[in-house]
Design a protein around this motif. Structure first.
Motif, PDB file in Angstrom:
ATOM      1  N   SER A  93      30.785  14.422  47.306  1.00  0.00           N
ATOM      2  CA  SER A  93      30.783  14.550  48.764  1.00  0.00           C
ATOM      3  C   SER A  93      32.190  14.268  49.261  1.00  0.00           C
ATOM      4  CB  SER A  93      29.818  13.544  49.401  1.00  0.00           C
ATOM      5  OG  SER A  93      28.516  13.739  48.910  1.00  0.00           O
ATOM      6  N   MET A  94      32.708  15.179  50.082  1.00  0.00           N
ATOM      7  CA  MET A  94      34.057  15.000  50.607  1.00  0.00           C
ATOM      8  C   MET A  94      34.292  15.955  51.763  1.00  0.00           C
ATOM      9  SD  MET A  94      36.335  16.943  47.759  1.00  0.00           S
ATOM     10  CE  MET A  94      35.853  18.566  47.206  1.00  0.00           C
ATOM     11  N   ASN A  95      35.306  15.648  52.540  1.00  0.00           N
ATOM     12  CA  ASN A  95      35.773  16.525  53.588  1.00  0.00           C
ATOM     13  C   ASN A  95      36.508  17.686  52.930  1.00  0.00           C
ATOM     14  OD1 ASN A  95      37.795  17.581  55.568  1.00  0.00           O
ATOM     15  ND2 ASN A  95      36.826  16.037  56.884  1.00  0.00           N
ATOM     16  N   GLU A  96      36.420  18.871  53.520  1.00  0.00           N
ATOM     17  CA  GLU A  96      37.077  20.056  52.959  1.00  0.00           C
ATOM     18  C   GLU A  96      38.572  19.858  52.737  1.00  0.00           C
ATOM     19  OE1 GLU A  96      36.500  23.489  55.387  1.00  0.00           O
ATOM     20  OE2 GLU A  96      34.352  23.580  54.997  1.00  0.00           O
ATOM     21  N   LYS A  97      39.199  18.995  53.532  1.00  0.00           N
ATOM     22  CA  LYS A  97      40.652  18.836  53.433  1.00  0.00           C
ATOM     23  C   LYS A  97      41.090  18.262  52.081  1.00  0.00           C
ATOM     24  CE  LYS A  97      41.300  14.290  55.585  1.00  0.00           C
ATOM     25  NZ  LYS A  97      41.933  13.590  56.678  1.00  0.00           N
ATOM     26  N   TYR A  98      40.157  17.672  51.319  1.00  0.00           N
ATOM     27  CA  TYR A  98      40.505  17.102  50.015  1.00  0.00           C
ATOM     28  C   TYR A  98      40.275  18.067  48.854  1.00  0.00           C
ATOM     29  CZ  TYR A  98      40.271  12.864  52.791  1.00  0.00           C
ATOM     30  OH  TYR A  98      40.465  11.926  53.760  1.00  0.00           O
ATOM     31  N   GLU A  99      39.598  19.175  49.120  1.00  0.00           N
ATOM     32  CA  GLU A  99      39.183  20.066  48.040  1.00  0.00           C
ATOM     33  C   GLU A  99      40.358  20.613  47.235  1.00  0.00           C
ATOM     34  OE1 GLU A  99      36.607  24.107  47.250  1.00  0.00           O
ATOM     35  OE2 GLU A  99      36.229  22.962  49.089  1.00  0.00           O
ATOM     36  N   GLU A 100      41.397  21.081  47.891  1.00  0.00           N
ATOM     37  CA  GLU A 100      42.536  21.657  47.166  1.00  0.00           C
ATOM     38  C   GLU A 100      43.181  20.629  46.236  1.00  0.00           C
ATOM     39  OE1 GLU A 100      46.955  23.541  47.922  1.00  0.00           O
ATOM     40  OE2 GLU A 100      45.564  23.467  49.611  1.00  0.00           O
ATOM     41  N   ASN A 101      43.392  19.417  46.740  1.00  0.00           N
ATOM     42  CA  ASN A 101      44.008  18.390  45.896  1.00  0.00           C
ATOM     43  C   ASN A 101      43.079  17.947  44.773  1.00  0.00           C
ATOM     44  OD1 ASN A 101      46.560  18.297  47.020  1.00  0.00           O
ATOM     45  ND2 ASN A 101      45.968  16.811  48.582  1.00  0.00           N
ATOM     46  N   LEU A 102      41.779  17.904  45.031  1.00  0.00           N
ATOM     47  CA  LEU A 102      40.838  17.554  43.967  1.00  0.00           C
ATOM     48  C   LEU A 102      40.837  18.638  42.891  1.00  0.00           C
ATOM     49  CD1 LEU A 102      38.877  15.402  43.017  1.00  0.00           C
ATOM     50  CD2 LEU A 102      37.051  16.661  44.171  1.00  0.00           C
ATOM     51  N   ARG A 103      40.936  19.889  43.289  1.00  0.00           N
ATOM     52  CA  ARG A 103      41.045  20.982  42.312  1.00  0.00           C
ATOM     53  C   ARG A 103      42.293  20.812  41.452  1.00  0.00           C
ATOM     54  NH1 ARG A 103      37.631  25.250  42.808  1.00  0.00           N
ATOM     55  NH2 ARG A 103      36.526  25.420  44.773  1.00  0.00           N
ATOM     56  N   LYS A 104      43.390  20.425  42.067  1.00  0.00           N
ATOM     57  CA  LYS A 104      44.624  20.191  41.309  1.00  0.00           C
ATOM     58  C   LYS A 104      44.410  19.076  40.292  1.00  0.00           C
ATOM     59  CE  LYS A 104      47.721  21.640  45.012  1.00  0.00           C
ATOM     60  NZ  LYS A 104      48.684  21.168  46.021  1.00  0.00           N
ATOM     61  N   CYS A 105      43.701  18.043  40.696  1.00  0.00           N
ATOM     62  CA  CYS A 105      43.426  16.931  39.774  1.00  0.00           C
ATOM     63  C   CYS A 105      42.596  17.396  38.587  1.00  0.00           C
ATOM     64  CB  CYS A 105      42.710  15.793  40.496  1.00  0.00           C
ATOM     65  SG  CYS A 105      43.714  14.959  41.735  1.00  0.00           S
ATOM     66  N   THR A 106      41.610  18.247  38.836  1.00  0.00           N
ATOM     67  CA  THR A 106      40.752  18.701  37.738  1.00  0.00           C
ATOM     68  C   THR A 106      41.509  19.591  36.763  1.00  0.00           C
ATOM     69  OG1 THR A 106      39.882  20.632  38.928  1.00  0.00           O
ATOM     70  CG2 THR A 106      38.657  18.554  39.135  1.00  0.00           C
ATOM     71  N   THR A 107      42.554  20.270  37.230  1.00  0.00           N
ATOM     72  CA  THR A 107      43.296  21.153  36.325  1.00  0.00           C
ATOM     73  C   THR A 107      44.059  20.360  35.272  1.00  0.00           C
ATOM     74  OG1 THR A 107      45.229  21.272  37.756  1.00  0.00           O
ATOM     75  CG2 THR A 107      43.552  22.979  38.025  1.00  0.00           C
ATOM     76  N   ILE A 108      44.427  19.128  35.567  1.00  0.00           N
ATOM     77  CA  ILE A 108      45.170  18.351  34.573  1.00  0.00           C
ATOM     78  C   ILE A 108      44.315  17.301  33.878  1.00  0.00           C
ATOM     79  CG2 ILE A 108      47.345  18.754  35.773  1.00  0.00           C
ATOM     80  CD1 ILE A 108      47.287  15.744  36.528  1.00  0.00           C
TER      81      ILE A 108
END
Length: 176
Positions: free
Chosen positions: A139-154
């Motif tokens: 659960s999160m605000n949409e504004k965190y999605e891009e950065n969370l995706r970046k975290c999952t890539t590494i």
């Protein structure tokens, strides 16, 4: 296509009362936080404390809530266990369930000068079968999605320091 990672080595297996392997939310969130710190070190602008929380005097909670990651179709398996636990109790035993989704791998450390196994280095680890898929609600605000995706890539490894060893093999992280 969503970002994916390739390998989650564990040093202690977490399993449910039914015997299913799972990834604790605290472990997953902590590893993603470490990825955010690494990205920040590389110059990517991420508000780590806002996303994941901070251990300060105020003990600020993060704005991303991650639940435990469970094996795909877990509820279907639980329903089948409940249905057959009285007629096939051996098949429904938690250790047999665990053995269905994992296997044991033995390894040792080699002394590269002599080419011989180091004394007392033999380890047996439990590895989750290749192809197992785990899901966690986030659960999160949409504004965190891009950065969370970046975290999952590494994110490549999840682990703790302990003498016991377990590994999730070829698991993936996706955000959808």
């Amino acid at each position: 296509r969503p970002p994916r990672s390739t390998l989650f080595p564990y040093t202690t297996l977490f399993r449910s009362t039914f015997g299913f392997p799972y990834i604790p939310a605290k472990r997953l969130k902590g590893c993603l936080r470490e990825c955010a710190i690494e990205l920040s070190d590389w110059g990517v602008k991420i508000d780590i404390d806002d996303m994941f929380g901070a251990q300060t005097k105020e003990n600020k909670n993060g704005n991303i809530i991650i639940r435990d990651a469970y094996i795909q179709d877990r509820q279907k398996y639980i329903d089948e266990i409940q249905q057959y636990k009285n007629t096939a109790p051996v098949l429904c035993h938690p250790q047999n369930i665990l053995n269905t989704f994992t296997y044991l791998r033995t390894q040792t450390s080699i002394d590269y000068n002599t080419g011989v196994a180091k004394d007392q280095s033999l380890r047996t680890i439990r590895v989750v079968n290749k192809g197992c898929v785990f899901y966690a609600n986030i659960s999160m605000n949409e504004k965190y999605e891009e950065n969370l995706r970046k975290c999952t890539t590494i994110l490549k490894h999840i682990g703790i320091t302990d003498r016991k060893s377990t590994r999730l093999n070829s698991s993936h992280i996706t955000i959808s």
